[in-house]
Design a protein around this motif. Sequence first.
Motif, PDB file in Angstrom:
ATOM      1  N   ALA A  53      11.946   4.375  -3.446  1.00 50.28           N
ATOM      2  CA  ALA A  53      13.175   3.569  -3.366  1.00 50.28           C
ATOM      3  C   ALA A  53      13.396   3.046  -1.945  1.00 50.28           C
ATOM      4  O   ALA A  53      13.738   1.871  -1.758  1.00 50.28           O
ATOM      5  N   LEU A  54      13.183   3.887  -0.948  1.00 48.65           N
ATOM      6  CA  LEU A  54      13.350   3.470   0.448  1.00 48.65           C
ATOM      7  C   LEU A  54      12.428   2.301   0.772  1.00 48.65           C
ATOM      8  O   LEU A  54      12.849   1.305   1.367  1.00 48.65           O
ATOM      9  N   HIS A  55      11.184   2.399   0.360  1.00 49.25           N
ATOM     10  CA  HIS A  55      10.228   1.349   0.698  1.00 49.25           C
ATOM     11  C   HIS A  55      10.377   0.113  -0.183  1.00 49.25           C
ATOM     12  O   HIS A  55      10.039  -0.991   0.259  1.00 49.25           O
ATOM     13  N   GLU A 105       2.902  -5.864  -9.239  1.00 45.13           N
ATOM     14  CA  GLU A 105       1.435  -5.874  -9.259  1.00 45.13           C
ATOM     15  C   GLU A 105       0.862  -4.602  -8.645  1.00 45.13           C
ATOM     16  O   GLU A 105      -0.085  -4.014  -9.178  1.00 45.13           O
ATOM     17  N   ALA A 106       1.444  -4.148  -7.543  1.00 41.16           N
ATOM     18  CA  ALA A 106       0.982  -2.899  -6.921  1.00 41.16           C
ATOM     19  C   ALA A 106       1.164  -1.722  -7.876  1.00 41.16           C
ATOM     20  O   ALA A 106       0.297  -0.833  -7.953  1.00 41.16           O
ATOM     21  N   LEU A 107       2.266  -1.723  -8.606  1.00 38.96           N
ATOM     22  CA  LEU A 107       2.514  -0.624  -9.544  1.00 38.96           C
ATOM     23  C   LEU A 107       1.595  -0.692 -10.758  1.00 38.96           C
ATOM     24  O   LEU A 107       1.315   0.345 -11.377  1.00 38.96           O
ATOM     25  N   VAL A 128       0.848  -1.201   0.000  1.00 37.95           N
ATOM     26  CA  VAL A 128       0.000   0.000   0.000  1.00 37.95           C
ATOM     27  C   VAL A 128       0.879   1.244   0.000  1.00 37.95           C
ATOM     28  O   VAL A 128       0.653   2.192  -0.763  1.00 37.95           O
ATOM     29  N   THR A 129       1.904   1.234   0.821  1.00 42.09           N
ATOM     30  CA  THR A 129       2.802   2.380   0.928  1.00 42.09           C
ATOM     31  C   THR A 129       3.520   2.649  -0.390  1.00 42.09           C
ATOM     32  O   THR A 129       3.580   3.797  -0.850  1.00 42.09           O
ATOM     33  N   ILE A 130       4.049   1.608  -1.006  1.00 38.61           N
ATOM     34  CA  ILE A 130       4.747   1.781  -2.279  1.00 38.61           C
ATOM     35  C   ILE A 130       3.800   2.343  -3.335  1.00 38.61           C
ATOM     36  O   ILE A 130       4.157   3.268  -4.071  1.00 38.61           O
ATOM     37  N   ALA A 131       2.597   1.812  -3.401  1.00 39.81           N
ATOM     38  CA  ALA A 131       1.632   2.304  -4.391  1.00 39.81           C
ATOM     39  C   ALA A 131       1.275   3.766  -4.152  1.00 39.81           C
ATOM     40  O   ALA A 131       1.239   4.570  -5.096  1.00 39.81           O
ATOM     41  N   LEU A 132       1.044   4.132  -2.910  1.00 42.83           N
ATOM     42  CA  LEU A 132       0.705   5.524  -2.605  1.00 42.83           C
ATOM     43  C   LEU A 132       1.866   6.461  -2.912  1.00 42.83           C
ATOM     44  O   LEU A 132       1.672   7.533  -3.505  1.00 42.83           O
ATOM     45  N   LEU A 133       3.059   6.078  -2.530  1.00 42.51           N
ATOM     46  CA  LEU A 133       4.227   6.919  -2.792  1.00 42.51           C
ATOM     47  C   LEU A 133       4.473   7.065  -4.287  1.00 42.51           C
ATOM     48  O   LEU A 133       4.823   8.148  -4.764  1.00 42.51           O
ATOM     49  N   ALA A 134       4.272   5.980  -5.022  1.00 42.78           N
ATOM     50  CA  ALA A 134       4.431   6.035  -6.480  1.00 42.78           C
ATOM     51  C   ALA A 134       3.395   6.982  -7.081  1.00 42.78           C
ATOM     52  O   ALA A 134       3.720   7.807  -7.946  1.00 42.78           O
ATOM     53  N   ALA A 135       2.159   6.877  -6.638  1.00 36.31           N
ATOM     54  CA  ALA A 135       1.094   7.731  -7.163  1.00 36.31           C
ATOM     55  C   ALA A 135       1.367   9.204  -6.879  1.00 36.31           C
ATOM     56  O   ALA A 135       1.020  10.075  -7.677  1.00 36.31           O
ATOM     57  N   LEU A 136       2.018   9.468  -5.758  1.00 36.53           N
ATOM     58  CA  LEU A 136       2.329  10.846  -5.368  1.00 36.53           C
ATOM     59  C   LEU A 136       3.653  11.342  -5.939  1.00 36.53           C
ATOM     60  O   LEU A 136       4.016  12.502  -5.741  1.00 36.53           O
ATOM     61  N   GLY A 137       4.395  10.470  -6.619  1.00 41.10           N
ATOM     62  CA  GLY A 137       5.667  10.872  -7.206  1.00 41.10           C
ATOM     63  C   GLY A 137       6.767  11.106  -6.190  1.00 41.10           C
ATOM     64  O   GLY A 137       7.680  11.902  -6.433  1.00 41.10           O
ATOM     65  N   GLN A 138       6.726  10.391  -5.086  1.00 42.43           N
ATOM     66  CA  GLN A 138       7.724  10.535  -4.030  1.00 42.43           C
ATOM     67  C   GLN A 138       8.880   9.558  -4.263  1.00 42.43           C
ATOM     68  O   GLN A 138       8.989   8.527  -3.612  1.00 42.43           O
ATOM     69  N   ASP A 139       9.738   9.915  -5.212  1.00 45.37           N
ATOM     70  CA  ASP A 139      10.775   9.016  -5.719  1.00 45.37           C
ATOM     71  C   ASP A 139      11.693   8.450  -4.644  1.00 45.37           C
ATOM     72  O   ASP A 139      11.939   7.239  -4.609  1.00 45.37           O
ATOM     73  N   ASP A 140      12.234   9.293  -3.789  1.00 45.83           N
ATOM     74  CA  ASP A 140      13.163   8.811  -2.764  1.00 45.83           C
ATOM     75  C   ASP A 140      12.466   7.845  -1.813  1.00 45.83           C
ATOM     76  O   ASP A 140      13.046   6.839  -1.400  1.00 45.83           O
ATOM     77  N   ALA A 172       3.009   7.932 -13.748  1.00 50.46           N
ATOM     78  CA  ALA A 172       3.439   7.715 -12.360  1.00 50.46           C
ATOM     79  C   ALA A 172       3.942   6.288 -12.169  1.00 50.46           C
ATOM     80  O   ALA A 172       4.982   6.055 -11.546  1.00 50.46           O
ATOM     81  N   ALA A 173       3.205   5.324 -12.721  1.00 47.67           N
ATOM     82  CA  ALA A 173       3.612   3.925 -12.595  1.00 47.67           C
ATOM     83  C   ALA A 173       4.901   3.663 -13.355  1.00 47.67           C
ATOM     84  O   ALA A 173       5.798   2.976 -12.854  1.00 47.67           O
ATOM     85  N   ASN A 174       5.007   4.188 -14.557  1.00 50.27           N
ATOM     86  CA  ASN A 174       6.200   3.996 -15.373  1.00 50.27           C
ATOM     87  C   ASN A 174       7.442   4.503 -14.646  1.00 50.27           C
ATOM     88  O   ASN A 174       8.481   3.822 -14.600  1.00 50.27           O
TER      89      ASN A 174
END
Length: 143
Positions: free
Chosen positions: A82-84, A100-102, A67-79, A113-115
């Motif tokens: 990678a951390l998560h 799958e989450a992406l 969930v965290t990775i998907a949300l961060l990806a959607a928000l464009g929080q690149d660093d 955002a996913a790309n």
Amino acid sequence: MSDTTSETPRFEAGMAVRRRVLGAAHVERAEKATTPFDAPFQRFITEGAWGTLWAGDRLTLRERSLVTIALLAALGQDDEVALHVRATRNTGASETDVAEALMHVAVYAGVPAANHAIKIAKRTFAEMAAEGTMRDVTGESGR
């Protein structure tokens, strides 16, 4: 971090789960980098994000990780993506789970955002493989 004499049970729980997910070395580096300016913020995220959300018992660490990775990806929080992604070695989420989450990010938050997040995840997983810090599907370290 800051005043350790006033640590609450939620703070203690947050530090424990934060260390479990992100690794003790990462948490120690963050603690050493904390200044009076950001100490209140560090306490807030430790008690709130880690001590409440991540320490909860309704989702597994694997589920929370995805969930965290998907949300961060959607928000464009690149660093943070990678951390998560790196934290998946501690949460039980596999490369397949992250992919799958992406895919969900692509449908619900947009293909760009996913790309971008997929590029970050691929690079991070490759770095982890080169370092020997990946986990295989049985949970064992290594490639």
